[in-house]
Design an enzyme around this catalytic site. Structure first.
Site, PDB file in Angstrom:
ATOM      1  CB  CYS A  18      -0.776   0.111   1.117  1.00 17.49           C
ATOM      2  SG  CYS A  18      -1.685  -1.480   1.555  1.00 17.49           S
ATOM      3  NE  ARG A  48       4.558   1.722  -1.184  1.00 23.37           N
ATOM      4  CZ  ARG A  48       5.326   1.964  -0.084  1.00 23.37           C
ATOM      5  NH1 ARG A  48       6.598   2.736  -0.102  1.00 23.37           N
ATOM      6  NH2 ARG A  48       5.123   1.622   1.249  1.00 23.37           N
ATOM      7  CD1 TRP A  94      -0.279  -5.921  -3.396  1.00 25.53           C
ATOM      8  CD2 TRP A  94      -0.297  -6.699  -1.054  1.00 25.53           C
ATOM      9  NE1 TRP A  94       0.082  -7.314  -3.324  1.00 25.53           N
ATOM     10  CE2 TRP A  94       0.126  -7.797  -2.096  1.00 25.53           C
ATOM     11  CE3 TRP A  94      -0.531  -7.078   0.168  1.00 25.53           C
ATOM     12  CZ2 TRP A  94       0.505  -9.038  -1.443  1.00 25.53           C
ATOM     13  CZ3 TRP A  94       0.112  -8.315   0.505  1.00 25.53           C
ATOM     14  CH2 TRP A  94       0.337  -9.205  -0.268  1.00 25.53           C
ATOM     15  CG  ASN A 144       0.728   2.192   3.599  1.00 28.30           C
ATOM     16  OD1 ASN A 144      -0.571   2.206   3.068  1.00 28.30           O
ATOM     17  ND2 ASN A 144       1.815   2.659   3.238  1.00 28.30           N
ATOM     18  N   GLY A 145      -0.212  -1.205   6.546  1.00 29.47           N
ATOM     19  CA  GLY A 145       0.074  -2.350   7.587  1.00 29.47           C
ATOM     20  C   GLY A 145      -1.275  -2.998   7.886  1.00 29.47           C
ATOM     21  CD  GLU A 173      17.054 -13.094  -8.573  1.00 27.04           C
ATOM     22  OE1 GLU A 173      16.276 -13.758  -7.239  1.00 27.04           O
ATOM     23  OE2 GLU A 173      16.534 -12.193  -8.818  1.00 27.04           O
ATOM     24  CE  LYS A 231      13.606 -11.441 -10.126  1.00 25.75           C
ATOM     25  NZ  LYS A 231      14.224 -10.888  -9.099  1.00 25.75           N
ATOM     26  CD  GLU A 234       9.507 -11.800  -8.441  1.00 24.71           C
ATOM     27  OE1 GLU A 234       9.277 -11.103  -7.476  1.00 24.71           O
ATOM     28  OE2 GLU A 234      10.653 -11.662  -9.115  1.00 24.71           O
ATOM     29  CG  HIS A 241      19.279 -36.903  -4.680  1.00 27.21           C
ATOM     30  ND1 HIS A 241      19.525 -38.222  -4.439  1.00 27.21           N
ATOM     31  CD2 HIS A 241      20.303 -36.417  -5.095  1.00 27.21           C
ATOM     32  CE1 HIS A 241      20.968 -38.389  -4.323  1.00 27.21           C
ATOM     33  NE2 HIS A 241      21.335 -37.267  -4.831  1.00 27.21           N
ATOM     34  CE  LYS A 271      11.403  -2.882  -6.053  1.00 26.63           C
ATOM     35  NZ  LYS A 271      12.190  -3.844  -6.810  1.00 26.63           N
TER      36      LYS A 271
HETATM   37  C1  F6R Z   1      11.839 -10.469  -6.145  1.00 29.93           C
HETATM   38  C2  F6R Z   1      11.880  -9.456  -5.144  1.00 29.93           C
HETATM   39  C3  F6R Z   1      11.618 -10.154  -3.942  1.00 29.93           C
HETATM   40  C4  F6R Z   1      12.352  -9.236  -2.755  1.00 29.93           C
HETATM   41  C5  F6R Z   1      11.929  -9.592  -1.418  1.00 29.93           C
HETATM   42  C6  F6R Z   1      12.818  -8.661  -0.273  1.00 29.93           C
HETATM   43  O1  F6R Z   1      12.028 -10.071  -7.593  1.00 29.93           O
HETATM   44  O2  F6R Z   1      12.201  -8.517  -5.473  1.00 29.93           O
HETATM   45  O3  F6R Z   1      11.594 -11.348  -3.641  1.00 29.93           O
HETATM   46  O4  F6R Z   1      13.866  -9.452  -2.928  1.00 29.93           O
HETATM   47  O5  F6R Z   1      10.508  -9.110  -1.442  1.00 29.93           O
HETATM   48  O6  F6R Z   1      12.630  -7.673  -0.613  1.00 29.93           O
HETATM   49  P1  F6R Z   1      13.703  -6.530   0.146  1.00 29.93           P
HETATM   50  O7  F6R Z   1      15.061  -6.766  -0.425  1.00 29.93           O
HETATM   51  O8  F6R Z   1      13.370  -5.019  -0.141  1.00 29.93           O
HETATM   52  O9  F6R Z   1      13.863  -6.777   1.529  1.00 29.93           O
END
Ligand code: F6R
Length: 607
Positions: free
Chosen positions: A2, A27, A74, A98-99, A479, A483, A486, A502, A602
């Site tokens: 949010c 975000r 969100w 927010n929260g 990773e 990616k 996502e 395994h 984000k």
């Molecule tokens: C994936 C991504 C998330 C963040 C995770 C931690 O592309 O961006 O997995 O890495 O939410 O976020 P931070 O680094 O801001 O604590």
């Protein structure tokens, strides 16, 4: 997650509220709304979905008022629809939040019995009814707000406007960040500096437990004890140009292409190119005495931590434990006396990582954080800071922040190894040189983007993709898979290549794409054997490698992404680039919303 904006301006501000919300889109959100005060009444517009829906609503039914608040939501409690969208309001007060208010159900039941009517399924609506209850008892807006805050449990950043007063906006924070912007006879509130970047770069950050009252000519702050306090004004680095897309179709692609520059910027803060000497900022700890490092993070930042485990154990011979924040915080992990715990977080606001940090602090750990935002809560609560210089990352999927984290962790590894006399001068020079060449090598890889795009376009219609690798590239397989899932919504998983047989090899059937990350080095042959095993079972292999000795494998693999040869040390940084590009191109060819993937946020400020 949010986002909050609040403006107390000179003229009608509904358009500026919408512009502020635009800066918060990155975000992640699924509904939005604004509210203003005009003629002693609250005027509110809300809409499900993207901001464009809210803009249409405001165009159809304009609202007046020179003071107001706005929100991108969100969803946590209640589906994303107009009724659950913020601002929530009674006829006396409107709030954005927010929260998560953890005791909202109790408040709702209590106030329900007293006749307060709740409209939504959200936890946030409890705030406006609680404040209205105190206003009904004759308290002033500020008293009603602070009495309500005393009742709230959970995490919040809140902005409020009152129908009785078109001269003041109120805000408070506990657990979720909130910033005050200083303008010219105008004042602002925002969940981060990005929200305010159209308006001002002069920012004050609320401390935990602060309450703030804004009027056109300034702000008064009170701390959690109710004492009036001053908060510094700092210059924010956010500017609207920096958070524009430039000529790129998406932020994600822009940020992938920014990597040669921001990696250089990050390195310059730790490294003197003239003498190849690394200079870490003071972390307030004697690195020579460290016997164990605990790393805690979420998502991509956690994968950066896994690479660091490999590096620190291999090059500095210090044992490393890496944990996911949401597990670490509840596991009551025994930690060595006066140990070093390193928290990695791009945003510096991730709720689980912050809570894990506070747990480590309670266990007398020395706290170092690696963040991209100096003013973030995690940075401010740490004893030492490794600050990367990735610039604002707007695309929800982390790209440039991830590789800058790796650069900072590589530098930290060398410093630790040198302090412990495991890495000698020559080795340190060799590793430092390898890092200093990363930017130009990434620029070379980006030159091959068209080829990577054409490979990616070929598997946009699959439903499963596997990534395999060994050693320090194994986290890059994880990773890469994260990616891809996502941004493209294709199911993908990363595996340590040696683990395949395994269990995961059962997933291989004819045509399943397997992305093999295989730089030449001590584990190359073994990775190639694992690759042969999946080819034998019908997988379509895309190999990412610097090897020019593929021999007849050349005919067995489906596609090859050729990589430059570098010191093995920096391979995880370089091999991040093709996996980012593959995820991006596959997602674009599937028509996905690359910068704001569904359900993702984000900055994850709730548990
Ligand atoms: C994936 C991504 C998330 C963040 C995770 C931690 O592309 O961006 O997995 O890495 O939410 O976020 P931070 O680094 O801001 O604590």
């Amino acid at each position: 997650m949010c986002g909050i904006i609040g403006i107390i301006g000179k003229n009608d501000i509904s358009d500026r509220l919408l512009n502020g919300l635009k800066n918060l889109e990155y975000r992640g959100y699924d509904s939005a709304g604004i509210a203003t005060i005009h003629d002693k009444e609250i005027h509110r517009r809300r809409a499900e979905g993207k901001l464009i829906n809210l803009s249409h609503e405001v165009s159809k039914h304009p609202i007046k008022g020179s003071l107001g608040i706005g929100h991108t939501r969100w969803a946590t409690h209640g589906v994303p629809n107009e009724t659950n969208a913020h601002p929530h309001a009674t006829n006396m007060v409107a709030a954005v939040h927010n929260g998560i208010i953890e005791n909202f159900q109790t408040i709702k039941e209590e106030l329900g019995l007293l006749g307060y009517k709740f409209q939504s399924d959200t936890d946030s609506e409890a705030i406006v009814h609680l404040i209205s209850y105190y206003l009904d008892k004759g308290l002033s807006p500020k008293e009603a707000f602070s009495n309500s805050l005393n009742r709230l449990e959970g995490a919040y950043a809140i902005a409020l406007i009152f129908s009785s007063n078109c001269e003041k906006i109120y805000g408070a924070r506990s657990g979720s960040p909130l910033a005050v912007g200083w303008g010219d006879n105008e004042m602002f509130l925002g969940s981060d500096a990005a929200a305010l970047s159209n308006e001002t770069t002069n920012i004050s950050y609320l401390e935990e437990g602060d309450l703030v009252e804004l009027s056109r000519d300034g702000a008064n702050f009170w701390n959690k004890l109710g004492e009036e306090v001053k908060r510094d004004i700092v210059e924010s680095k956010f500017n609207p140009i920096q958070i524009g897309k430039g000529n790129f179709p998406h932020y994600m692609l822009k940020e992938i292409y920014e990597q040669p520059t921001v990696i250089g910027d990050t390195l310059n803060t730790f490294f003197n190119p003239a003498d190849s000497e690394i200079k870490l900022p003071s972390l307030g700890v004697n690195l020579a005495k460290i016997s164990k490092v605990t790393i805690v993070a979420c998502g991509s930042s956690y994968y950066a931590g896994l690479v660091a485990k490999f590096w620190i154990e291999r090059y500095a011979r210090v044992s490393v434990e890496v944990d996911i924040s949401s597990e670490f915080r509840y596991r009551e992990t025994p930690l060595p006396k006066d140990g070093l715990t390193l928290f990695i977080s791009q945003s510096g606001e991730t709720a689980d990582t912050l809570a894990a940090l506070r747990y480590a602090k309670s266990q007398s750990q020395h706290i170092v954080s690696l963040v991209n935002v100096r003013e973030s809560t995690i940075a401010r609560e740490s004893d030492g800071l490794l600050l990367i210089n990735a610039g604002p990352e707007i695309g929800v999927a982390s790209t440039k922040a991830f590789t800058c984290q790796l650069v900072a962790l590589a530098v930290f590894t060398i410093s630790l190894g040198v302090s412990k006399k495991i890495i000698d001068k020559n080795e340190s020079k060799k590793l430092s040189k390898a890092i200093s060449e990363v930017s130009s090598k990434i620029a070379d890889i980006l030159q091959d983007d068209l080829q990577i795009k054409s490979i990616s376009d070929n598997f946009s219609d699959v439903s499963n993709v596997l990534y395999i690798a060994r050693g320090s590239e194994y986290p890059i397989a994880l990773e890469g898979a994260l990616k891809l899932k996502e941004v493209s919504y294709i199911h993908s998983e990363g595996f340590a290549a040696g683990e395949l047989k395994h269990g995961p090899i059962a997933l291989i059937e004819k045509g399943v794409p397997v992305i093999v990350i295989a730089p030449e080095g001590p584990l190359y042959e073994k990775t190639i054997s694992n690759m042969q095993e999946v080819i034998a079972r019908g997988a379509k292999v895309i190999i990412i490698t610097d090897s020019d000795k593929l021999g007849d494998l050349d005919k067995k693999v489906w596609k090859i992404v050729s990589m430059p040869k570098v010191d093995n040390f920096v391979n995880p940084i370089l091999y991040s680039i093709p996996v980012q590009l593959i995820a991006y191109h596959v997602a674009v060819s599937r028509g996905a919303d690359v910068d704001q993937p569904r359900n993702l946020a984000k900055s994850v400020t709730v548990e």
